[in-house]
Motif scaffolding. Structure first.
Motif, PDB file in Angstrom:
ATOM      1  N   ASP A 145       2.320   7.769  -1.533  1.00 11.52           N
ATOM      2  CA  ASP A 145       2.439   6.227  -1.645  1.00 11.52           C
ATOM      3  C   ASP A 145       1.330   5.787  -2.359  1.00 11.52           C
ATOM      4  OD1 ASP A 145       4.340   6.061  -0.255  1.00 11.52           O
ATOM      5  OD2 ASP A 145       3.834   5.623   1.589  1.00 11.52           O
ATOM      6  N   ASP A 146       0.048   6.376  -2.629  1.00 11.52           N
ATOM      7  CA  ASP A 146      -1.221   6.254  -3.323  1.00 11.52           C
ATOM      8  C   ASP A 146      -0.816   6.370  -4.701  1.00 11.52           C
ATOM      9  OD1 ASP A 146      -2.566   4.737  -1.403  1.00 11.52           O
ATOM     10  OD2 ASP A 146      -3.702   6.536  -0.990  1.00 11.52           O
ATOM     11  N   LEU A 147      -0.145   7.585  -5.004  1.00 12.95           N
ATOM     12  CA  LEU A 147       0.230   7.942  -6.127  1.00 12.95           C
ATOM     13  C   LEU A 147       0.970   7.088  -7.017  1.00 12.95           C
ATOM     14  CD1 LEU A 147       0.141  10.113  -8.613  1.00 12.95           C
ATOM     15  CD2 LEU A 147       2.042  11.135  -7.272  1.00 12.95           C
ATOM     16  N   LEU A 148       2.013   6.773  -6.261  1.00 16.74           N
ATOM     17  CA  LEU A 148       2.901   5.583  -6.817  1.00 16.74           C
ATOM     18  C   LEU A 148       2.311   4.418  -7.040  1.00 16.74           C
ATOM     19  CD1 LEU A 148       6.110   6.317  -4.830  1.00 16.74           C
ATOM     20  CD2 LEU A 148       5.677   6.948  -6.936  1.00 16.74           C
ATOM     21  N   ALA A 149       1.494   3.808  -5.999  1.00 16.54           N
ATOM     22  CA  ALA A 149       0.697   2.494  -6.287  1.00 16.54           C
ATOM     23  C   ALA A 149      -0.209   2.647  -7.631  1.00 16.54           C
ATOM     24  CB  ALA A 149       0.041   2.145  -4.935  1.00 16.54           C
ATOM     25  N   ALA A 150      -0.837   3.762  -7.704  1.00 13.78           N
ATOM     26  CA  ALA A 150      -1.557   3.759  -8.842  1.00 13.78           C
ATOM     27  C   ALA A 150      -0.980   3.858 -10.032  1.00 13.78           C
ATOM     28  CB  ALA A 150      -2.428   4.966  -8.723  1.00 13.78           C
ATOM     29  N   LEU A 151       0.139   4.284 -10.207  1.00 13.74           N
ATOM     30  CA  LEU A 151       1.186   4.127 -11.490  1.00 13.74           C
ATOM     31  C   LEU A 151       1.650   2.860 -11.866  1.00 13.74           C
ATOM     32  CD1 LEU A 151       2.907   7.729 -10.922  1.00 13.74           C
ATOM     33  CD2 LEU A 151       1.280   7.220 -12.893  1.00 13.74           C
ATOM     34  N   ARG A 152       2.074   2.383 -10.590  1.00 11.58           N
ATOM     35  CA  ARG A 152       2.852   0.883 -10.623  1.00 11.58           C
ATOM     36  C   ARG A 152       1.857  -0.053 -11.000  1.00 11.58           C
ATOM     37  NH1 ARG A 152       6.122   2.255  -5.567  1.00 11.58           N
ATOM     38  NH2 ARG A 152       7.926   3.255  -6.352  1.00 11.58           N
ATOM     39  N   ALA A 153       0.534  -0.042 -10.539  1.00  9.44           N
ATOM     40  CA  ALA A 153      -0.448  -0.860 -10.917  1.00  9.44           C
ATOM     41  C   ALA A 153      -0.951  -0.972 -12.400  1.00  9.44           C
ATOM     42  CB  ALA A 153      -1.930  -0.511  -9.932  1.00  9.44           C
ATOM     43  N   GLU A 154      -0.660   0.022 -13.079  1.00  2.63           N
ATOM     44  CA  GLU A 154      -0.933   0.323 -14.350  1.00  2.63           C
ATOM     45  C   GLU A 154       0.357  -0.015 -15.383  1.00  2.63           C
ATOM     46  OE1 GLU A 154      -3.803   0.646 -15.966  1.00  2.63           O
ATOM     47  OE2 GLU A 154      -4.804   1.036 -14.078  1.00  2.63           O
ATOM     48  N   GLY A 155       1.463  -0.629 -14.549  1.00  4.32           N
ATOM     49  CA  GLY A 155       2.906  -1.042 -15.264  1.00  4.32           C
ATOM     50  C   GLY A 155       3.626   0.154 -15.451  1.00  4.32           C
ATOM     51  N   HIS A 156       3.630   1.409 -14.812  1.00  2.00           N
ATOM     52  CA  HIS A 156       4.687   2.313 -15.054  1.00  2.00           C
ATOM     53  C   HIS A 156       5.512   2.340 -13.805  1.00  2.00           C
ATOM     54  CE1 HIS A 156       2.349   4.224 -18.327  1.00  2.00           C
ATOM     55  NE2 HIS A 156       1.392   3.894 -17.539  1.00  2.00           N
ATOM     56  N   MET A 157       6.674   2.650 -14.121  1.00  2.00           N
ATOM     57  CA  MET A 157       7.564   2.906 -13.037  1.00  2.00           C
ATOM     58  C   MET A 157       8.327   3.933 -12.566  1.00  2.00           C
ATOM     59  SD  MET A 157       7.897  -0.239 -11.737  1.00  2.00           S
ATOM     60  CE  MET A 157       6.265  -0.905 -12.369  1.00  2.00           C
ATOM     61  N   PRO A 158       7.763   4.929 -11.849  1.00  2.37           N
ATOM     62  CA  PRO A 158       8.064   6.123 -11.649  1.00  2.37           C
ATOM     63  C   PRO A 158       9.547   6.201 -10.894  1.00  2.37           C
ATOM     64  CG  PRO A 158       6.214   5.867 -10.212  1.00  2.37           C
ATOM     65  CD  PRO A 158       6.502   4.544 -11.089  1.00  2.37           C
ATOM     66  N   GLU A 159      10.278   7.151 -11.168  1.00  2.00           N
ATOM     67  CA  GLU A 159      11.725   7.222 -10.776  1.00  2.00           C
ATOM     68  C   GLU A 159      11.967   8.468  -9.959  1.00  2.00           C
ATOM     69  OE1 GLU A 159      14.848   6.436 -13.823  1.00  2.00           O
ATOM     70  OE2 GLU A 159      13.069   5.987 -15.096  1.00  2.00           O
ATOM     71  N   PRO A 160      12.318   8.382  -8.769  1.00  3.46           N
ATOM     72  CA  PRO A 160      12.649   9.611  -7.710  1.00  3.46           C
ATOM     73  C   PRO A 160      14.007  10.264  -8.154  1.00  3.46           C
ATOM     74  CG  PRO A 160      12.739   7.365  -6.641  1.00  3.46           C
ATOM     75  CD  PRO A 160      12.351   7.193  -7.968  1.00  3.46           C
ATOM     76  N   PHE A 161      13.945  11.458  -7.946  1.00  2.00           N
ATOM     77  CA  PHE A 161      15.329  12.189  -8.214  1.00  2.00           C
ATOM     78  C   PHE A 161      15.379  13.375  -7.551  1.00  2.00           C
ATOM     79  CE2 PHE A 161      12.197  14.521 -10.679  1.00  2.00           C
ATOM     80  CZ  PHE A 161      12.521  16.153 -10.398  1.00  2.00           C
ATOM     81  N   ALA A 162      16.627  13.640  -7.321  1.00  2.00           N
ATOM     82  CA  ALA A 162      16.904  14.894  -6.717  1.00  2.00           C
ATOM     83  C   ALA A 162      17.340  15.939  -7.674  1.00  2.00           C
ATOM     84  CB  ALA A 162      18.019  14.750  -5.588  1.00  2.00           C
ATOM     85  N   LEU A 163      17.068  17.065  -7.640  1.00  2.00           N
ATOM     86  CA  LEU A 163      17.560  18.179  -8.489  1.00  2.00           C
ATOM     87  C   LEU A 163      18.926  18.226  -8.510  1.00  2.00           C
ATOM     88  CD1 LEU A 163      14.942  21.164  -7.934  1.00  2.00           C
ATOM     89  CD2 LEU A 163      15.311  19.762 -10.042  1.00  2.00           C
ATOM     90  N   PRO A 164      19.553  18.630  -9.632  1.00  2.00           N
ATOM     91  CA  PRO A 164      20.759  18.756  -9.690  1.00  2.00           C
ATOM     92  C   PRO A 164      21.418  20.035  -9.006  1.00  2.00           C
ATOM     93  CG  PRO A 164      20.263  18.843 -12.103  1.00  2.00           C
ATOM     94  CD  PRO A 164      19.065  18.660 -10.834  1.00  2.00           C
ATOM     95  N   GLU A 165      22.590  19.946  -8.546  1.00  2.00           N
ATOM     96  CA  GLU A 165      23.159  21.430  -7.900  1.00  2.00           C
ATOM     97  C   GLU A 165      22.774  22.600  -8.528  1.00  2.00           C
ATOM     98  OE1 GLU A 165      24.756  21.810  -4.902  1.00  2.00           O
ATOM     99  OE2 GLU A 165      24.144  19.692  -4.467  1.00  2.00           O
ATOM    100  N   ALA A 166      23.143  22.466 -10.065  1.00  2.00           N
ATOM    101  CA  ALA A 166      23.162  23.629 -11.016  1.00  2.00           C
ATOM    102  C   ALA A 166      21.635  24.188 -11.016  1.00  2.00           C
ATOM    103  CB  ALA A 166      23.487  23.452 -12.323  1.00  2.00           C
ATOM    104  N   ALA A 167      20.717  23.072 -10.990  1.00  2.00           N
ATOM    105  CA  ALA A 167      19.323  23.719 -11.013  1.00  2.00           C
ATOM    106  C   ALA A 167      18.635  24.219  -9.733  1.00  2.00           C
ATOM    107  CB  ALA A 167      18.471  22.374 -11.195  1.00  2.00           C
ATOM    108  N   GLN A 168      19.238  23.936  -8.651  1.00  2.00           N
ATOM    109  CA  GLN A 168      18.799  24.305  -7.414  1.00  2.00           C
ATOM    110  C   GLN A 168      19.373  26.040  -7.213  1.00  2.00           C
ATOM    111  OE1 GLN A 168      19.781  21.725  -4.049  1.00  2.00           O
ATOM    112  NE2 GLN A 168      18.890  20.083  -5.029  1.00  2.00           N
ATOM    113  N   ALA A 169      20.529  26.169  -7.669  1.00  2.00           N
ATOM    114  CA  ALA A 169      21.037  27.394  -7.606  1.00  2.00           C
ATOM    115  C   ALA A 169      20.605  28.598  -8.554  1.00  2.00           C
ATOM    116  CB  ALA A 169      22.408  27.423  -7.856  1.00  2.00           C
ATOM    117  N   ALA A 170      19.594  27.887  -9.680  1.00  2.00           N
ATOM    118  CA  ALA A 170      19.280  28.797 -10.525  1.00  2.00           C
ATOM    119  C   ALA A 170      18.198  29.738  -9.946  1.00  2.00           C
ATOM    120  CB  ALA A 170      18.490  27.824 -11.895  1.00  2.00           C
TER     121      ALA A 170
END
Length: 170
Positions: A145-170
């Motif tokens: 939460d602090d990492l995200l808050a630090a980025l957002r406070a500077e105008g950056h909008m980090p996007e969460p993501f899940a690894l795609p199936e193909a990447a997890q199987a690699a």
């Protein structure tokens, strides 16, 4: 002029971010980082600085042991054209850091929106996360939460993501 590691730490303190700082020998690979820092509590990360065929830059933070298939990853990032690792020159120009020191906090050296930031969703549920504070000789331990808050406070909008199936199987 890019932020120094000490500048970054001062900004975090000004924002009331509680962190633990660990100093260590330079680590340029995930393997070296785990040897030097593997006993630090929290999720350990690896970071990829990528670009697509349209010169869009992506800063991607994953679990240190995640396997990535760049072809499968293109759709996750919304990349146009081929997806490849950005050059060391682009890393310095866009994020103001050297190879081995990449972390989501390096985005603070880029103008908001210039680099798209993606963080693996499972990292955001960890109690603590470990990232470099712009150098490979230090590791910063803080809450997601602090990492995200630090980025957002500077105008950056980090996007969460899940690894795609193909990447997890690699």
């Amino acid at each position: 002029m890019p932020l120094t590691s000490d500048d970054l730490l001062a900004r975090l303190r000004e924002r009331g971010v509680a962190y633990k700082l660990y100093e260590h020998a330079p680590v340029l690979t995930v393997e070296a980082m785990m040897a030097a820092c593997g006993d630090i509590v929290g999720a350990h990360t690896k970071n990829l600085f990528l670009r697509d065929g349209k010169r869009t830059y992506f800063l991607v933070t994953l679990h240190h042991d995640a396997q990535v298939d760049l072809k499968a990853f293109r759709t996750v990032l919304g990349a146009r054209g081929g997806l490849s690792f950005a050059s060391a020159e682009a890393l310095g120009e866009q994020l103001g850091v050297a190879s081995g020191a990449v972390s989501p906090l390096a985005a603070l050296n880029a103008a908001p929106g210039r680099v798209r930031i993606f963080i693996q969703d499972s990292l955001l549920t960890a109690a603590r996360i470990n990232v470099h504070p712009l150098v490979s000789t230090r590791t910063l331990n803080l809450t997601p939460d602090d990492l995200l808050a630090a980025l957002r406070a500077e105008g950056h909008m980090p996007e969460p993501f899940a690894l795609p199936e193909a990447a997890q199987a690699a």
